[in-house]
Design a protein around this motif. Sequence first.
Motif, PDB file in Angstrom:
ATOM      1  N   LYS A 133       0.808  -1.213   0.000  1.00 30.19           N
ATOM      2  CA  LYS A 133       0.000   0.000   0.000  1.00 30.19           C
ATOM      3  C   LYS A 133       0.848   1.272   0.000  1.00 30.19           C
ATOM      4  CE  LYS A 133      -4.315  -1.393   0.033  1.00 30.19           C
ATOM      5  NZ  LYS A 133      -5.290  -0.967  -0.988  1.00 30.19           N
ATOM      6  N   ALA A 134       2.145   1.143   0.269  1.00 34.67           N
ATOM      7  CA  ALA A 134       3.004   2.324   0.295  1.00 34.67           C
ATOM      8  C   ALA A 134       3.043   3.021  -1.057  1.00 34.67           C
ATOM      9  CB  ALA A 134       4.422   1.941   0.729  1.00 34.67           C
ATOM     10  N   ALA A 155       6.170   8.240  10.826  1.00 34.58           N
ATOM     11  CA  ALA A 155       4.990   8.851  10.210  1.00 34.58           C
ATOM     12  C   ALA A 155       4.498   7.999   9.041  1.00 34.58           C
ATOM     13  CB  ALA A 155       5.300  10.269   9.750  1.00 34.58           C
ATOM     14  N   CYS A 156       5.430   7.488   8.224  1.00 37.67           N
ATOM     15  CA  CYS A 156       5.057   6.603   7.113  1.00 37.67           C
ATOM     16  C   CYS A 156       4.422   5.321   7.639  1.00 37.67           C
ATOM     17  CB  CYS A 156       6.287   6.256   6.275  1.00 37.67           C
ATOM     18  SG  CYS A 156       7.010   7.630   5.346  1.00 37.67           S
ATOM     19  N   ALA A 157       5.040   4.734   8.660  1.00 35.42           N
ATOM     20  CA  ALA A 157       4.548   3.479   9.217  1.00 35.42           C
ATOM     21  C   ALA A 157       3.151   3.639   9.815  1.00 35.42           C
ATOM     22  CB  ALA A 157       5.521   2.958  10.272  1.00 35.42           C
ATOM     23  N   ALA A 158       2.906   4.789  10.459  1.00 31.91           N
ATOM     24  CA  ALA A 158       1.585   5.036  11.042  1.00 31.91           C
ATOM     25  C   ALA A 158       0.514   5.067   9.954  1.00 31.91           C
ATOM     26  CB  ALA A 158       1.591   6.344  11.823  1.00 31.91           C
ATOM     27  N   LEU A 159       0.853   5.655   8.810  1.00 28.36           N
ATOM     28  CA  LEU A 159      -0.102   5.717   7.706  1.00 28.36           C
ATOM     29  C   LEU A 159      -0.382   4.326   7.141  1.00 28.36           C
ATOM     30  CD1 LEU A 159      -1.698   7.898   6.210  1.00 28.36           C
ATOM     31  CD2 LEU A 159       0.186   8.059   4.580  1.00 28.36           C
ATOM     32  N   LEU A 160       0.605   3.427   7.251  1.00 27.60           N
ATOM     33  CA  LEU A 160       0.458   2.065   6.753  1.00 27.60           C
ATOM     34  C   LEU A 160      -0.028   1.094   7.836  1.00 27.60           C
ATOM     35  CD1 LEU A 160       3.781   1.878   4.681  1.00 27.60           C
ATOM     36  CD2 LEU A 160       1.470   2.225   3.790  1.00 27.60           C
ATOM     37  N   LEU A 189       4.963   6.974  -0.839  1.00 29.32           N
ATOM     38  CA  LEU A 189       5.681   6.551   0.365  1.00 29.32           C
ATOM     39  C   LEU A 189       6.726   5.499   0.023  1.00 29.32           C
ATOM     40  CD1 LEU A 189       3.211   6.292   3.367  1.00 29.32           C
ATOM     41  CD2 LEU A 189       4.446   8.263   2.476  1.00 29.32           C
ATOM     42  N   ARG A 190       6.433   4.649  -0.941  1.00 30.38           N
ATOM     43  CA  ARG A 190       7.404   3.622  -1.335  1.00 30.38           C
ATOM     44  C   ARG A 190       8.672   4.283  -1.881  1.00 30.38           C
ATOM     45  NH1 ARG A 190       7.221  -1.944  -2.491  1.00 30.38           N
ATOM     46  NH2 ARG A 190       9.378  -2.595  -2.767  1.00 30.38           N
TER      47      ARG A 190
END
Length: 217
Positions: A133-134, A155-160, A189-190
């Motif tokens: 999903k990134a 922050a990226c991990a929280a969104l995922l 994000l990826r």
Amino acid sequence: MISVSEKITNMLGMPARRIDARVELYQCSTLQNDDYNRVLLNTFLNSDALKELKVERTTEDGKFFGFGISQKLIVKLRDKDRLIDITRGQVLEISFGVEDDYTYPCPLFRVEEVSRDENTNDLTITAYDFLYKAGEHRVSELGITDYTIRSFIYACAALLNLPVKFDIDDSVFDQAYPEGANFDGSETLRGALNAVAEATQTIFFVDWDWRLTFKRL
């Protein structure tokens, strides 16, 4: 305590025993490794509906660091009486075992596609780990401009909906960007995580404890 990798190695070294697979179907309110957020809907075994299982890993060729590894799951199920109900967004957990001693070498997979063979009624389910999903989110969604590499990853991990693990000396992630890094917000994000891995000389993936993990080869 024996590790997961040791258990799998031991299983493969037992020619007189059959290694079986198990696929569990869950409905999740949040896609994290919290039992109270997962409701078991069904279990598929080699002895009943499970016909075929394949895990593919996708990455970038020719690089030693600066990239992520995603996993794709393809499951084929026998459903002659059309009783199995699987929909996009549900979650699959796969495990392998000998004599009901199952272990989990893969992360959770989110169902993306379900198709049915109208001649045999077999179902084919395609699912991906959460890192997939990134590629559908943009840096602009994070809403941060002053950050360290570490806080950017969180922050990226929280969104995922993923926890984070640093499998190295993590002081390298303390580099600060008071005015933000060289992102204009349109990056996925990826792509941004690839840049993070490039800067820290790491790779990243989702481990079998469902954590976004950064490590050096």
